[in-house]
Design an enzyme around this catalytic site. Sequence first.
Site, short mmCIF file in Angstrom:
data_model
loop_
_atom_site.label_atom_id
_atom_site.label_comp_id
_atom_site.label_asym_id
_atom_site.label_seq_id
_atom_site.Cartn_x
_atom_site.Cartn_y
_atom_site.Cartn_z
N ASP A 59 -5.03 -16.10 2.97
CA ASP A 59 -4.13 -16.55 4.03
C ASP A 59 -4.60 -15.91 5.35
O ASP A 59 -5.40 -14.99 5.33
CB ASP A 59 -2.68 -16.15 3.74
N ASP A 61 -3.27 -14.02 8.65
CA ASP A 61 -2.12 -13.35 9.26
C ASP A 61 -2.39 -13.15 10.75
O ASP A 61 -3.45 -12.67 11.14
CB ASP A 61 -1.87 -12.00 8.59
N ASP A 135 -2.14 -0.24 6.20
CA ASP A 135 -2.38 0.61 5.04
C ASP A 135 -3.79 1.18 4.96
O ASP A 135 -3.99 2.38 5.01
CB ASP A 135 -1.98 -0.11 3.74
P1 ATP Z 1 -4.68 -10.49 0.64
O1 ATP Z 1 -3.95 -11.47 1.52
O2 ATP Z 1 -6.11 -10.76 0.46
O3 ATP Z 1 -3.98 -10.23 -0.62
P2 ATP Z 1 -4.09 -8.66 2.77
O4 ATP Z 1 -4.82 -7.40 3.18
O5 ATP Z 1 -4.10 -9.78 3.76
O6 ATP Z 1 -4.70 -9.07 1.39
P3 ATP Z 1 -1.27 -8.89 2.87
O7 ATP Z 1 -0.28 -8.44 1.86
O8 ATP Z 1 -1.41 -10.33 3.16
O9 ATP Z 1 -2.64 -8.26 2.41
O10 ATP Z 1 -0.92 -8.10 4.21
C1 ATP Z 1 -1.55 -8.38 5.45
C2 ATP Z 1 -1.84 -7.10 6.19
O11 ATP Z 1 -0.62 -6.41 6.49
C3 ATP Z 1 -2.69 -6.08 5.43
O12 ATP Z 1 -4.05 -6.33 5.55
C4 ATP Z 1 -2.27 -4.78 6.09
O13 ATP Z 1 -2.90 -4.60 7.32
C5 ATP Z 1 -0.80 -5.01 6.36
N1 ATP Z 1 0.03 -4.56 5.23
C6 ATP Z 1 0.51 -5.30 4.22
N2 ATP Z 1 1.26 -4.59 3.37
C7 ATP Z 1 1.26 -3.33 3.87
C8 ATP Z 1 1.87 -2.10 3.48
N3 ATP Z 1 2.61 -2.05 2.38
N4 ATP Z 1 1.68 -1.03 4.27
C9 ATP Z 1 0.94 -1.10 5.39
N5 ATP Z 1 0.33 -2.21 5.80
C10 ATP Z 1 0.48 -3.30 5.07
MG MG Z 2 -3.14 -11.63 3.61
#
Ligand code: ATP
Ligand code: MG
Length: 452
Positions: A59, A61, A135
């Site tokens: 996705d 963001d 994170d």
């Molecule tokens: P994917 O979408 O591939 O599973 P992602 O890194 O995009 O991985 P998401 O859960 O979509 O993970 O979250 C988007 C972003 O928001 C992360 O990359 C991170 O920067 C931030 N984020 C998400 N969850 C947390 C958390 N629990 N604590 C801190 N930052 C977070």
């Molecule tokens: Mg994501």
Amino acid sequence: MFQDKPLPVVISADIHGIVPSQISDQAINVLQRLHDSGYAAYLVGGCVRDLLRGLRPKDFDVVTDAKPEQVRALFRNARIIGRRFRIVHVIFGHDLIEVTTFRGGDDDALRRTDEGRILRDNVFGTLDEDVWRRDFACNALYYNFANAEIVDYVRGWQDVETGHLRVIGDPATRYREDPVRMLRAARFMAKLGFTLTAETAAAIHECRPLLKDIASARLFDESIKIFQGGYAWAAFLQLRELNLLGFLFAGLDDLLNRDYDRVAALIEKILKATDERIALQLPVNPAFLLAGLLWADLSRRREPWLHQRVAADTALELACDEVLEATVRQVAIPRRLTELMRVIWVLQPALEREASGMALGVPLNDLTDAQKHLLAHAWFRAGLDFLCLRGEIGEISPAACAFWRQYAPARDKDTGEAVPTHLPEDFGKHGQIARRPRQRNRRPNRSRGAAN
Ligand code: ATP
Ligand code: MG
């Protein structure tokens, strides 16, 4: 909290190599509208990381300096969601783009529990404040739509290049703020093949018990991300390695500690089959893999009832109740999925029994009524796929699978493979399963050694 903020490294498009055609049309639409309205418009997180690794992002963001209400005002198809973090979903048919407002840096404004867990984080700020809330460093790269540059405050670029997961700031503090970050570490290790830096790994040891306090609904969401991302088997191994699996499925973890090879055999089959299906972009349903994860625990719980000479079917039903009750307390699997897990489980002895001693080649019309009844069952295929995996690991005779397959060949002929877990996309969403009427006082009293 973070006093000496470094200046960012800025990486230009000719170095990072991300081109707009790699970004989804919907994300471009949102970024463009924000930009045209005078707001900052960045891609952030997993999408930037994945594009740099040559992966297709799950996705996109978006992060901006526009407040949620301001974002909503720009899009007809937008709604504000969340309490802990208020964000905007811009909806495009089946897809959505998540738009977040930069979080502020004022640590005192965060609402925390006594353990340091963040309850609310709705203070808005700037990019150079937002970055410290993320994170892992590899998840904190910002792609600026205005000039296609990547802004990096935390050496995230370097981590993506070298394949490292490093918590931003002090790992123990950050895990205390949100213990789910430890599960995310396991997930990203599996997904990306990254290694934890020493400090990021070490703090998990002291912080993992904090996962006990996380809401079961959030742990269910996280489990789905872990097991339906296309890297379920690798993630399972990482969860075991980091000693985190017990915070999701305590009964399973306990059994694995006692008899790993036997218990892991079915799980390996099911999770690898799930990963293959996702790679082929075929639908998967969590009920099937959850039924697999909990099968050993179910079988264990059935034993004491059988010892009390409770009828086999009743023993299975009672064990289903027990395992689902215990699991749902940890991981809030929704009812529509637990109902299907139960159906898959209950079909197992029936399919075994009705195939027992049967020769191959019996014409369909000559089958018994009980056999025809099973074939007509709405979830026959799910039950059969499960049965065949049990046959493959030697838990039951493969003859039972061969018998039923005559009448229901594995699907996906185009791939040439008998791929299990082939369930329709809307599997279980429409309540096709008649719920087994719950009987009062059905549970025999163990202490009296009830028999029937
Ligand atoms: P994917 O979408 O591939 O599973 P992602 O890194 O995009 O991985 P998401 O859960 O979509 O993970 O979250 C988007 C972003 O928001 C992360 O990359 C991170 O920067 C931030 N984020 C998400 N969850 C947390 C958390 N629990 N604590 C801190 N930052 C977070
Ligand atoms: Mg994501």
